[in-house]
Design a protein around this motif. Structure first.
Motif, PDB file in Angstrom:
ATOM      1  N   ASN A 118      34.208  37.568  57.091  1.00 50.07           N
ATOM      2  CA  ASN A 118      34.550  39.035  57.218  1.00 50.07           C
ATOM      3  C   ASN A 118      35.936  39.661  56.825  1.00 50.07           C
ATOM      4  O   ASN A 118      36.039  40.697  56.107  1.00 50.07           O
ATOM      5  CB  ASN A 118      34.194  39.262  58.971  1.00 50.07           C
ATOM      6  N   PHE A 121      36.826  40.283  53.167  1.00 43.77           N
ATOM      7  CA  PHE A 121      36.057  41.617  52.616  1.00 43.77           C
ATOM      8  C   PHE A 121      36.837  42.653  53.323  1.00 43.77           C
ATOM      9  O   PHE A 121      36.476  43.816  53.124  1.00 43.77           O
ATOM     10  CB  PHE A 121      34.734  41.626  52.387  1.00 43.77           C
ATOM     11  N   PHE A 124      38.789  45.418  51.408  1.00 48.24           N
ATOM     12  CA  PHE A 124      37.971  46.027  50.517  1.00 48.24           C
ATOM     13  C   PHE A 124      37.042  46.796  50.874  1.00 48.24           C
ATOM     14  O   PHE A 124      36.640  48.040  50.307  1.00 48.24           O
ATOM     15  CB  PHE A 124      37.336  44.764  49.672  1.00 48.24           C
ATOM     16  N   ILE A 125      36.245  46.816  52.037  1.00 51.25           N
ATOM     17  CA  ILE A 125      35.342  47.609  52.543  1.00 51.25           C
ATOM     18  C   ILE A 125      35.943  48.662  53.262  1.00 51.25           C
ATOM     19  O   ILE A 125      35.456  49.943  52.870  1.00 51.25           O
ATOM     20  CB  ILE A 125      34.749  46.838  53.801  1.00 51.25           C
ATOM     21  N   ILE A 138      27.855  43.676  49.953  1.00 51.64           N
ATOM     22  CA  ILE A 138      28.977  42.756  50.610  1.00 51.64           C
ATOM     23  C   ILE A 138      28.556  42.030  52.002  1.00 51.64           C
ATOM     24  O   ILE A 138      29.179  40.971  52.092  1.00 51.64           O
ATOM     25  CB  ILE A 138      30.191  43.763  51.088  1.00 51.64           C
ATOM     26  N   ILE A 142      28.689  38.128  52.617  1.00 56.30           N
ATOM     27  CA  ILE A 142      29.369  37.409  53.797  1.00 56.30           C
ATOM     28  C   ILE A 142      28.300  36.442  54.559  1.00 56.30           C
ATOM     29  O   ILE A 142      28.788  35.447  54.760  1.00 56.30           O
ATOM     30  CB  ILE A 142      29.757  38.541  54.711  1.00 56.30           C
ATOM     31  N   LYS A 178      36.035  47.146  40.758  1.00 56.39           N
ATOM     32  CA  LYS A 178      35.347  46.782  42.150  1.00 56.39           C
ATOM     33  C   LYS A 178      34.583  45.296  42.141  1.00 56.39           C
ATOM     34  O   LYS A 178      34.616  44.238  43.030  1.00 56.39           O
ATOM     35  CB  LYS A 178      34.393  47.668  42.788  1.00 56.39           C
ATOM     36  N   LYS A 181      37.245  42.666  42.121  1.00 60.86           N
ATOM     37  CA  LYS A 181      37.692  42.531  43.436  1.00 60.86           C
ATOM     38  C   LYS A 181      36.729  41.184  44.262  1.00 60.86           C
ATOM     39  O   LYS A 181      37.174  40.475  44.784  1.00 60.86           O
ATOM     40  CB  LYS A 181      37.834  43.533  44.104  1.00 60.86           C
ATOM     41  N   VAL A 182      35.336  41.641  43.834  1.00 62.10           N
ATOM     42  CA  VAL A 182      34.492  40.822  44.625  1.00 62.10           C
ATOM     43  C   VAL A 182      34.503  39.439  43.991  1.00 62.10           C
ATOM     44  O   VAL A 182      34.528  38.536  44.741  1.00 62.10           O
ATOM     45  CB  VAL A 182      32.891  41.399  44.415  1.00 62.10           C
ATOM     46  N   VAL A 185      37.628  37.559  45.027  1.00 64.08           N
ATOM     47  CA  VAL A 185      37.477  36.807  46.563  1.00 64.08           C
ATOM     48  C   VAL A 185      36.689  35.610  46.523  1.00 64.08           C
ATOM     49  O   VAL A 185      37.143  34.433  47.339  1.00 64.08           O
ATOM     50  CB  VAL A 185      36.753  38.009  47.566  1.00 64.08           C
TER      51      VAL A 185
END
Length: 196
Positions: A118, A121, A124-125, A138, A142, A178, A181-182, A185
Protein backbone atom coordinates in the motif's frame (compact mmCIF):
# COMPACT_ATOMS: atom_id res chain seq x y z
CA UNK A 1 -31.94 -59.18 25.54
CA UNK A 2 -34.26 -60.60 28.18
CA UNK A 3 -35.46 -63.29 25.78
CA UNK A 4 -31.99 -64.66 25.06
CA UNK A 5 -32.18 -66.95 28.09
CA UNK A 6 -35.11 -68.85 26.53
CA UNK A 7 -33.31 -69.76 23.31
CA UNK A 8 -32.57 -73.43 22.96
CA UNK A 9 -28.96 -74.19 22.20
CA UNK A 10 -28.78 -77.74 20.91
CA UNK A 11 -25.09 -77.55 20.03
CA UNK A 12 -24.04 -76.16 23.34
CA UNK A 13 -20.28 -76.33 23.93
CA UNK A 14 -18.65 -76.43 27.26
CA UNK A 15 -16.52 -73.36 27.95
CA UNK A 16 -12.77 -73.69 27.49
CA UNK A 17 -10.62 -72.01 30.12
CA UNK A 18 -7.04 -71.05 29.33
CA UNK A 19 -4.20 -69.52 31.21
CA UNK A 20 -1.62 -67.48 29.30
CA UNK A 21 1.30 -65.57 30.65
CA UNK A 22 2.32 -62.54 28.58
CA UNK A 23 6.02 -62.08 28.15
CA UNK A 24 7.46 -58.76 27.04
CA UNK A 25 10.96 -58.72 25.67
CA UNK A 26 12.42 -55.33 26.58
CA UNK A 27 15.08 -55.71 23.87
CA UNK A 28 12.42 -56.02 21.18
CA UNK A 29 10.64 -52.78 22.13
CA UNK A 30 11.52 -49.77 20.01
CA UNK A 31 10.13 -46.26 19.85
CA UNK A 32 8.65 -45.01 16.61
CA UNK A 33 9.03 -41.35 15.72
CA UNK A 34 5.57 -40.49 14.43
CA UNK A 35 6.61 -36.95 13.45
CA UNK A 36 9.30 -38.22 11.09
CA UNK A 37 6.79 -40.58 9.51
CA UNK A 38 4.34 -37.73 9.06
CA UNK A 39 7.06 -35.54 7.56
CA UNK A 40 7.94 -38.18 5.00
CA UNK A 41 4.27 -38.34 3.98
CA UNK A 42 4.19 -34.62 3.22
CA UNK A 43 5.09 -33.72 -0.33
CA UNK A 44 8.42 -32.03 -0.97
CA UNK A 45 6.73 -28.78 -2.01
CA UNK A 46 4.51 -28.71 1.09
CA UNK A 47 7.52 -29.22 3.37
CA UNK A 48 9.62 -26.53 1.66
CA UNK A 49 6.82 -23.97 1.58
CA UNK A 50 5.79 -24.68 5.20
CA UNK A 51 9.44 -24.32 6.28
CA UNK A 52 9.77 -20.94 4.56
CA UNK A 53 6.51 -19.66 6.09
CA UNK A 54 7.60 -20.92 9.52
CA UNK A 55 10.92 -19.06 9.18
CA UNK A 56 9.37 -15.78 8.01
CA UNK A 57 11.36 -13.98 10.71
CA UNK A 58 14.71 -15.11 9.21
CA UNK A 59 16.61 -11.90 8.43
CA UNK A 60 16.71 -12.32 4.64
CA UNK A 61 13.18 -13.75 4.33
CA UNK A 62 11.88 -10.86 6.42
CA UNK A 63 13.70 -8.38 4.16
CA UNK A 64 12.07 -10.00 1.13
CA UNK A 65 8.66 -9.82 2.81
CA UNK A 66 9.12 -6.13 3.62
CA UNK A 67 10.60 -5.23 0.20
CA UNK A 68 13.97 -4.22 1.63
CA UNK A 69 16.98 -4.52 -0.71
CA UNK A 70 19.13 -7.62 -0.21
CA UNK A 71 22.74 -8.23 -1.18
CA UNK A 72 24.19 -11.19 -3.05
CA UNK A 73 25.87 -12.29 0.21
CA UNK A 74 22.52 -12.31 2.01
CA UNK A 75 21.00 -14.31 -0.83
CA UNK A 76 23.83 -16.85 -0.59
CA UNK A 77 23.30 -17.12 3.19
CA UNK A 78 19.58 -17.75 2.56
CA UNK A 79 20.38 -20.37 -0.07
CA UNK A 80 22.76 -22.21 2.29
CA UNK A 81 20.18 -22.05 5.09
CA UNK A 82 17.42 -23.45 2.89
CA UNK A 83 19.65 -26.14 1.37
CA UNK A 84 20.71 -27.30 4.81
CA UNK A 85 17.27 -27.23 6.41
CA UNK A 86 14.63 -27.78 3.74
CA UNK A 87 15.65 -28.09 0.09
CA UNK A 88 17.71 -31.31 0.43
CA UNK A 89 19.74 -30.45 -2.68
CA UNK A 90 19.86 -27.90 -5.46
CA UNK A 91 19.07 -30.60 -8.03
CA UNK A 92 15.93 -31.67 -6.16
CA UNK A 93 14.83 -28.04 -5.88
CA UNK A 94 15.32 -27.46 -9.63
CA UNK A 95 13.53 -30.73 -10.44
CA UNK A 96 10.48 -29.69 -8.39
CA UNK A 97 10.34 -25.94 -9.09
CA UNK A 98 12.45 -25.38 -12.20
CA UNK A 99 15.19 -22.78 -12.62
CA UNK A 100 14.19 -19.54 -10.94
CA UNK A 101 15.79 -16.84 -8.80
CA UNK A 102 15.69 -17.71 -5.10
CA UNK A 103 14.36 -14.28 -4.12
CA UNK A 104 11.42 -14.64 -6.50
CA UNK A 105 10.77 -18.17 -5.24
CA UNK A 106 10.65 -17.09 -1.58
CA UNK A 107 8.54 -14.02 -2.41
CA UNK A 108 6.04 -16.20 -4.29
CA UNK A 109 5.53 -18.20 -1.09
CA UNK A 110 5.40 -15.42 1.51
CA UNK A 111 4.07 -12.60 -0.67
CA UNK A 112 4.71 -8.95 0.07
CA UNK A 113 3.62 -7.21 3.28
CA UNK A 114 0.26 -5.53 2.53
CA UNK A 115 1.27 -2.35 4.37
CA UNK A 116 4.45 -2.11 2.30
CA UNK A 117 2.51 -2.72 -0.92
CA UNK A 118 0.00 0.00 0.00
CA UNK A 119 2.81 2.40 0.89
CA UNK A 120 4.50 1.84 -2.49
CA UNK A 121 1.46 3.25 -4.28
CA UNK A 122 0.17 5.69 -1.61
CA UNK A 123 1.88 8.74 -3.11
CA UNK A 124 0.80 7.80 -6.63
CA UNK A 125 -2.84 7.35 -5.55
CA UNK A 126 -2.98 10.56 -3.50
CA UNK A 127 -1.27 12.83 -6.04
CA UNK A 128 -2.09 11.09 -9.32
CA UNK A 129 -5.65 12.44 -9.72
CA UNK A 130 -6.84 8.92 -10.59
CA UNK A 131 -10.33 7.85 -11.62
CA UNK A 132 -12.23 4.91 -10.07
CA UNK A 133 -11.00 2.33 -12.63
CA UNK A 134 -7.40 3.41 -12.16
CA UNK A 135 -7.64 3.16 -8.37
CA UNK A 136 -9.26 -0.30 -8.71
CA UNK A 137 -6.42 -1.32 -11.02
CA UNK A 138 -3.78 -0.18 -8.49
CA UNK A 139 -5.60 -2.09 -5.74
CA UNK A 140 -5.47 -5.22 -7.92
CA UNK A 141 -1.71 -4.78 -8.24
CA UNK A 142 -1.39 -4.34 -4.47
CA UNK A 143 -3.47 -7.47 -3.82
CA UNK A 144 -1.45 -9.45 -6.37
CA UNK A 145 1.83 -8.32 -4.80
CA UNK A 146 0.51 -9.27 -1.36
CA UNK A 147 -0.25 -12.78 -2.63
CA UNK A 148 2.58 -13.46 -5.10
CA UNK A 149 5.32 -11.02 -4.07
CA UNK A 150 6.40 -10.10 -7.61
CA UNK A 151 4.73 -9.24 -10.92
CA UNK A 152 6.12 -9.96 -14.34
CA UNK A 153 5.44 -6.77 -16.30
CA UNK A 154 3.79 -8.55 -19.23
CA UNK A 155 1.03 -9.68 -16.82
CA UNK A 156 -0.18 -6.08 -16.63
CA UNK A 157 -1.94 -6.60 -19.98
CA UNK A 158 -3.36 -10.05 -19.06
CA UNK A 159 -5.92 -11.40 -16.59
CA UNK A 160 -6.77 -10.28 -13.95
CA UNK A 161 -5.41 -6.88 -14.99
CA UNK A 162 -7.40 -6.61 -18.22
CA UNK A 163 -10.90 -6.95 -16.73
CA UNK A 164 -11.76 -3.23 -17.11
CA UNK A 165 -9.86 -2.71 -20.34
CA UNK A 166 -8.61 -5.33 -22.79
CA UNK A 167 -5.23 -3.57 -23.07
CA UNK A 168 -4.68 -3.76 -19.31
CA UNK A 169 -2.40 -1.07 -17.88
CA UNK A 170 -2.13 0.76 -21.23
CA UNK A 171 -5.91 1.05 -21.56
CA UNK A 172 -6.52 2.04 -17.93
CA UNK A 173 -3.76 4.68 -17.96
CA UNK A 174 -3.75 6.50 -21.29
CA UNK A 175 -1.11 8.89 -19.91
CA UNK A 176 2.36 7.48 -20.51
CA UNK A 177 3.85 9.06 -17.38
CA UNK A 178 1.36 7.18 -15.16
CA UNK A 179 2.13 3.87 -16.88
CA UNK A 180 5.82 4.54 -16.33
CA UNK A 181 5.21 5.29 -12.63
CA UNK A 182 3.36 1.95 -12.17
CA UNK A 183 6.13 0.06 -13.99
CA UNK A 184 8.81 1.89 -12.00
CA UNK A 185 7.24 0.74 -8.69
CA UNK A 186 6.92 -2.83 -9.98
CA UNK A 187 10.56 -2.80 -11.15
CA UNK A 188 11.68 -1.69 -7.70
CA UNK A 189 9.66 -4.47 -6.03
CA UNK A 190 11.05 -7.09 -8.41
CA UNK A 191 14.64 -5.84 -8.08
CA UNK A 192 14.45 -6.08 -4.28
CA UNK A 193 13.65 -9.76 -4.76
CA UNK A 194 16.66 -10.08 -7.11
CA UNK A 195 14.21 -10.66 -9.94
CA UNK A 196 14.28 -8.08 -12.71
Amino acid sequence: RDLIQFLKDEKKLDPVYTSFTDELSQDGVEEVDLLATYTSLQSYKDRVEAFIRKNKSHLVIDKLYKNLPITMNELEVLEQFLLKEALESKDRFIKEYGEQPLGKFVRNIIGLDIEVANQLFADFISKGNLNANQITFIHKIIHYLNQKGVIEKQLLTQAPFNEHHDQGVFGIFPEEDKVMKVIQVINQVNENAMFA
